[in-house]
Design a protein around this motif. Structure first.
Motif, PDB file in Angstrom:
ATOM      1  N   GLY A   1       1.855  32.939  -5.393  1.00 52.69           N
ATOM      2  CA  GLY A   1       0.793  33.813  -4.682  1.00 52.69           C
ATOM      3  C   GLY A   1      -0.701  33.236  -5.029  1.00 52.69           C
ATOM      4  N   GLN A   2      -1.537  33.709  -3.987  1.00 54.21           N
ATOM      5  CA  GLN A   2      -2.786  32.878  -4.236  1.00 54.21           C
ATOM      6  C   GLN A   2      -3.685  33.955  -4.977  1.00 54.21           C
ATOM      7  OE1 GLN A   2      -3.551  29.990  -2.370  1.00 54.21           O
ATOM      8  NE2 GLN A   2      -1.064  30.505  -2.507  1.00 54.21           N
ATOM      9  N   GLY A   3      -3.127  34.601  -5.945  1.00 52.98           N
ATOM     10  CA  GLY A   3      -3.793  35.293  -7.002  1.00 52.98           C
ATOM     11  C   GLY A   3      -4.338  34.360  -8.001  1.00 52.98           C
ATOM     12  N   ILE A   4      -4.782  34.922  -9.234  1.00 51.58           N
ATOM     13  CA  ILE A   4      -5.170  33.883 -10.384  1.00 51.58           C
ATOM     14  C   ILE A   4      -4.092  33.352 -10.859  1.00 51.58           C
ATOM     15  CG2 ILE A   4      -6.116  34.159 -12.706  1.00 51.58           C
ATOM     16  CD1 ILE A   4      -8.131  34.705 -10.673  1.00 51.58           C
ATOM     17  N   GLY A   5      -2.653  33.562 -10.829  1.00 52.66           N
ATOM     18  CA  GLY A   5      -1.755  32.811 -11.356  1.00 52.66           C
ATOM     19  C   GLY A   5      -1.123  31.800 -10.705  1.00 52.66           C
ATOM     20  N   GLY A   6      -1.780  31.978  -9.082  1.00 51.95           N
ATOM     21  CA  GLY A   6      -1.223  30.914  -8.100  1.00 51.95           C
ATOM     22  C   GLY A   6      -2.136  29.807  -7.684  1.00 51.95           C
ATOM     23  N   MET A   7      -3.434  29.729  -8.374  1.00 51.05           N
ATOM     24  CA  MET A   7      -4.279  29.174  -8.043  1.00 51.05           C
ATOM     25  C   MET A   7      -4.907  28.306  -9.419  1.00 51.05           C
ATOM     26  SD  MET A   7      -4.745  29.309  -4.683  1.00 51.05           S
ATOM     27  CE  MET A   7      -6.628  28.966  -4.379  1.00 51.05           C
ATOM     28  N   LEU A   8      -5.413  27.164  -9.319  1.00 49.65           N
ATOM     29  CA  LEU A   8      -6.096  26.555 -10.319  1.00 49.65           C
ATOM     30  C   LEU A   8      -7.453  26.212  -9.917  1.00 49.65           C
ATOM     31  CD1 LEU A   8      -3.777  23.852 -11.869  1.00 49.65           C
ATOM     32  CD2 LEU A   8      -4.373  26.048 -12.856  1.00 49.65           C
ATOM     33  N   LYS A   9      -8.573  26.510 -10.237  1.00 55.84           N
ATOM     34  CA  LYS A   9      -9.852  26.319  -9.885  1.00 55.84           C
ATOM     35  C   LYS A   9     -10.319  24.999 -10.098  1.00 55.84           C
ATOM     36  CE  LYS A   9     -11.231  30.314  -8.221  1.00 55.84           C
ATOM     37  NZ  LYS A   9     -11.737  30.534  -6.898  1.00 55.84           N
ATOM     38  N   ARG A  10     -10.925  24.249  -9.080  1.00 56.42           N
ATOM     39  CA  ARG A  10     -11.185  22.965  -9.440  1.00 56.42           C
ATOM     40  C   ARG A  10     -12.492  23.297 -10.306  1.00 56.42           C
ATOM     41  NH1 ARG A  10     -11.626  20.506  -3.521  1.00 56.42           N
ATOM     42  NH2 ARG A  10      -9.519  20.273  -3.236  1.00 56.42           N
ATOM     43  N   ALA A  11     -12.728  22.463 -11.403  1.00 53.37           N
ATOM     44  CA  ALA A  11     -13.641  22.461 -12.228  1.00 53.37           C
ATOM     45  C   ALA A  11     -15.116  22.043 -11.331  1.00 53.37           C
ATOM     46  CB  ALA A  11     -13.472  21.599 -13.427  1.00 53.37           C
ATOM     47  N   VAL A  12     -16.097  22.624 -11.484  1.00 57.81           N
ATOM     48  CA  VAL A  12     -17.261  22.280 -10.857  1.00 57.81           C
ATOM     49  C   VAL A  12     -17.398  22.787  -9.509  1.00 57.81           C
ATOM     50  CG1 VAL A  12     -18.753  20.292 -10.008  1.00 57.81           C
ATOM     51  CG2 VAL A  12     -17.678  20.173 -12.200  1.00 57.81           C
ATOM     52  N   THR A  13     -16.386  22.588  -8.553  1.00 58.20           N
ATOM     53  CA  THR A  13     -16.492  23.122  -7.324  1.00 58.20           C
ATOM     54  C   THR A  13     -16.189  24.699  -7.070  1.00 58.20           C
ATOM     55  OG1 THR A  13     -14.471  22.478  -6.721  1.00 58.20           O
ATOM     56  CG2 THR A  13     -16.079  20.855  -6.288  1.00 58.20           C
ATOM     57  N   GLY A  14     -15.389  25.247  -7.999  1.00 51.16           N
ATOM     58  CA  GLY A  14     -14.892  26.633  -7.767  1.00 51.16           C
ATOM     59  C   GLY A  14     -13.885  26.705  -6.803  1.00 51.16           C
ATOM     60  N   GLU A  15     -13.324  25.708  -6.001  1.00 51.62           N
ATOM     61  CA  GLU A  15     -12.389  25.783  -5.068  1.00 51.62           C
ATOM     62  C   GLU A  15     -11.107  25.755  -5.360  1.00 51.62           C
ATOM     63  OE1 GLU A  15     -12.859  22.709  -2.088  1.00 51.62           O
ATOM     64  OE2 GLU A  15     -15.209  22.825  -2.097  1.00 51.62           O
ATOM     65  N   GLY A  16     -10.120  26.391  -4.935  1.00 52.10           N
ATOM     66  CA  GLY A  16      -8.737  26.742  -5.248  1.00 52.10           C
ATOM     67  C   GLY A  16      -7.747  25.437  -4.885  1.00 52.10           C
ATOM     68  N   LEU A  17      -6.736  25.373  -5.873  1.00 55.79           N
ATOM     69  CA  LEU A  17      -5.572  24.543  -5.636  1.00 55.79           C
ATOM     70  C   LEU A  17      -4.333  25.080  -5.823  1.00 55.79           C
ATOM     71  CD1 LEU A  17      -4.431  21.430  -5.429  1.00 55.79           C
ATOM     72  CD2 LEU A  17      -4.229  21.481  -8.033  1.00 55.79           C
ATOM     73  N   ALA A  18      -3.755  25.238  -4.590  1.00 53.14           N
ATOM     74  CA  ALA A  18      -2.410  26.236  -4.505  1.00 53.14           C
ATOM     75  C   ALA A  18      -1.426  25.457  -4.980  1.00 53.14           C
ATOM     76  CB  ALA A  18      -2.134  26.284  -3.132  1.00 53.14           C
ATOM     77  N   LEU A  19      -0.657  26.289  -6.075  1.00 50.06           N
ATOM     78  CA  LEU A  19       0.527  25.881  -6.635  1.00 50.06           C
ATOM     79  C   LEU A  19       2.024  26.212  -6.358  1.00 50.06           C
ATOM     80  CD1 LEU A  19      -0.870  26.811 -10.148  1.00 50.06           C
ATOM     81  CD2 LEU A  19      -0.843  24.475  -9.340  1.00 50.06           C
ATOM     82  N   MET A  20       2.865  25.683  -6.670  1.00 51.30           N
ATOM     83  CA  MET A  20       4.360  26.079  -6.361  1.00 51.30           C
ATOM     84  C   MET A  20       5.196  26.030  -7.452  1.00 51.30           C
ATOM     85  SD  MET A  20       5.621  23.031  -4.144  1.00 51.30           S
ATOM     86  CE  MET A  20       5.716  21.065  -4.895  1.00 51.30           C
ATOM     87  N   ALA A  21       5.916  26.837  -7.584  1.00 52.66           N
ATOM     88  CA  ALA A  21       7.409  26.820  -8.597  1.00 52.66           C
ATOM     89  C   ALA A  21       8.514  26.277  -8.075  1.00 52.66           C
ATOM     90  CB  ALA A  21       7.433  28.030  -9.050  1.00 52.66           C
ATOM     91  N   VAL A  22       8.911  25.343  -8.931  1.00 50.29           N
ATOM     92  CA  VAL A  22      10.306  24.506  -8.862  1.00 50.29           C
ATOM     93  C   VAL A  22      11.262  25.307  -9.643  1.00 50.29           C
ATOM     94  CG1 VAL A  22      11.262  22.234  -8.373  1.00 50.29           C
ATOM     95  CG2 VAL A  22       8.898  22.799  -7.844  1.00 50.29           C
ATOM     96  N   ARG A  23      12.398  25.477  -9.087  1.00 50.83           N
ATOM     97  CA  ARG A  23      13.407  26.278  -9.920  1.00 50.83           C
ATOM     98  C   ARG A  23      14.752  25.715  -9.477  1.00 50.83           C
ATOM     99  NH1 ARG A  23      10.251  30.926  -8.241  1.00 50.83           N
ATOM    100  NH2 ARG A  23       9.004  31.537 -10.090  1.00 50.83           N
ATOM    101  N   GLY A  24      15.664  25.543 -10.328  1.00 55.66           N
ATOM    102  CA  GLY A  24      17.027  25.275 -10.446  1.00 55.66           C
ATOM    103  C   GLY A  24      17.303  24.034 -11.311  1.00 55.66           C
ATOM    104  N   GLN A  25      18.356  23.173 -10.831  1.00 54.58           N
ATOM    105  CA  GLN A  25      18.904  22.175 -11.501  1.00 54.58           C
ATOM    106  C   GLN A  25      18.816  20.950 -10.639  1.00 54.58           C
ATOM    107  OE1 GLN A  25      20.642  24.868 -12.036  1.00 54.58           O
ATOM    108  NE2 GLN A  25      19.492  25.333 -13.735  1.00 54.58           N
ATOM    109  N   GLY A  26      18.261  19.827 -11.028  1.00 50.90           N
ATOM    110  CA  GLY A  26      18.111  18.682 -10.212  1.00 50.90           C
ATOM    111  C   GLY A  26      16.796  17.735 -10.604  1.00 50.90           C
ATOM    112  N   GLU A  27      16.510  16.801  -9.748  1.00 51.33           N
ATOM    113  CA  GLU A  27      15.521  15.750 -10.118  1.00 51.33           C
ATOM    114  C   GLU A  27      14.516  15.903  -8.717  1.00 51.33           C
ATOM    115  OE1 GLU A  27      17.086  12.108 -12.468  1.00 51.33           O
ATOM    116  OE2 GLU A  27      18.277  12.622 -10.569  1.00 51.33           O
TER     117      GLU A  27
END
Length: 225
Positions: free
Chosen positions: A56-82
Motif C-alpha cells: 500500500g501507498q501508506g507509510i509502510g509501503g513507501m520509502l521517502k527519498r532522502a533530500v527530495t521527499g519523493e516516494g519509492l514504492a515497495l512490493m512484498a515477495v512471498r513464497g518459496q523460490g529464487e
C-alpha cells in the motif's frame, strides 16, 4: 552450443540456503523462503512459487527519498523460490545490519531487503523545508539490505574535526547518528550573477561516514505497477 556467454560466472546456480547474495556486480539473487521486500519493478527474473504483492501507498509501503521527499514504492515477495533484482544496471552492494546498528539510506538507492529489517521515515534534522522538506529512510534491526549506486560509490569518513558537505543530489546514505544541517556555500551576490550551480549542500558532523555516488540525480523512470 558454445560461447563465453555460458561461462560459469554467468550461470545461475541453485541456491543452497535462503536469503540474499550478489549474482554479479549488477544484480542481486534472493532465495525466498517466506517473505522479503523490494522496490517495485526491480524483479528481472524468478523461478519457483512466488507471489509479488504491491504494498500500500501508506507509510509502510513507501520509502521517502532522502533530500527530495519523493516516494519509492515497495512490493512484498512471498513464497518459496529464487528471484533476481536489478535496477538500470546500477552497481549492487549488500549491507549486513546487525542488532543495534542503523543506517540512513536514500530511498532511491534501495533495491531489496530482508523482512526482518525495520525502516522508518524521518525528517532530516536541521534541514528545514528547503526543496519541499528533507526526508530519509532509517533501517535498523537485523538482516541484509541491498543498495544500488550509479557508478562506484565513495565512502567518506566524517569526524568531529572534519565535517563533510555533500551535494543533495549525490548522497546515498550516512551513519544515522551524524548531525545534519543545510550549508550555503554560495554568496548572495554570486547567486544573483547566475551562481555556480552548487548553492546548498547537506553538512554532516560527528563521527561516522557518508556514502556518495559519482553522479547527480537523474529523473526517475516510472515503475510498472
Amino acid at each position: 552450443m558454445k560461447s563465453d556467454l555460458f561461462s560459469s560466472e554467468n550461470m545461475a546456480q541453485q541456491a543452497t540456503m535462503p536469503g540474499m547474495s550478489l549474482q554479479n556486480a549488477k544484480s542481486v539473487k534472493y532465495a525466498v523462503n517466506g517473505e522479503m521486500h523490494a522496490r517495485q519493478g526491480a524483479m528481472i527474473a524468478y523461478r519457483g512459487n512466488l507471489q509479488f504483492e504491491r504494498k500500500g501507498q501508506g507509510i509502510g509501503g513507501m520509502l521517502k527519498r532522502a533530500v527530495t521527499g519523493e516516494g519509492l514504492a515497495l512490493m512484498a515477495v512471498r513464497g518459496q523460490g529464487e528471484a533476481w533484482f536489478a535496477h538500470e544496471a546500477a552497481n549492487c552492494f549488500i549491507v549486513d545490519i546487525e542488532q543495534g546498528d542503523s543506517l540512513t539510506i536514500n530511498g532511491r538507492n534501495v533495491l531489496c531487503f530482508d523482512a526482518t529489517l525495520s525502516y522508518e521515515i524521518k525528517t532530516v534534522k536541521g534541514a528545514g523545508m528547503t526543496g519541499g522538506g528533507l526526508f530519509n529512510s532509517v533501517f535498523s534491526g537485523y538482516g541484509k539490505l541491498a543498495v544500488i549506486c550509479e557508478g562506484s560509490p565513495i565512502v567518506i569518513p566524517v569526524t568531529a574535526a572534519q565535517p563533510v558537505y555533500v551535494d543533495t543530489d549525490a548522497i546515498v546514505g550516512w551513519s544515522t547518528h551524524l548531525q545534519t544541517s543545510l550549508h550555503r556555500s554560495q554568496s548572495v551576490g554570486s547567486m544573483i550573477r547566475g551562481g555556480s550551480g552548487e548553492a546548498v549542500q547537506l553538512m554532516l558532523q560527528g563521527d561516522g561516514f557518508v556514502i556518495v555516488r559519482p553522479s547527480e540525480l537523474k529523473p526517475e523512470k516510472a515503475s510498472a505497477s
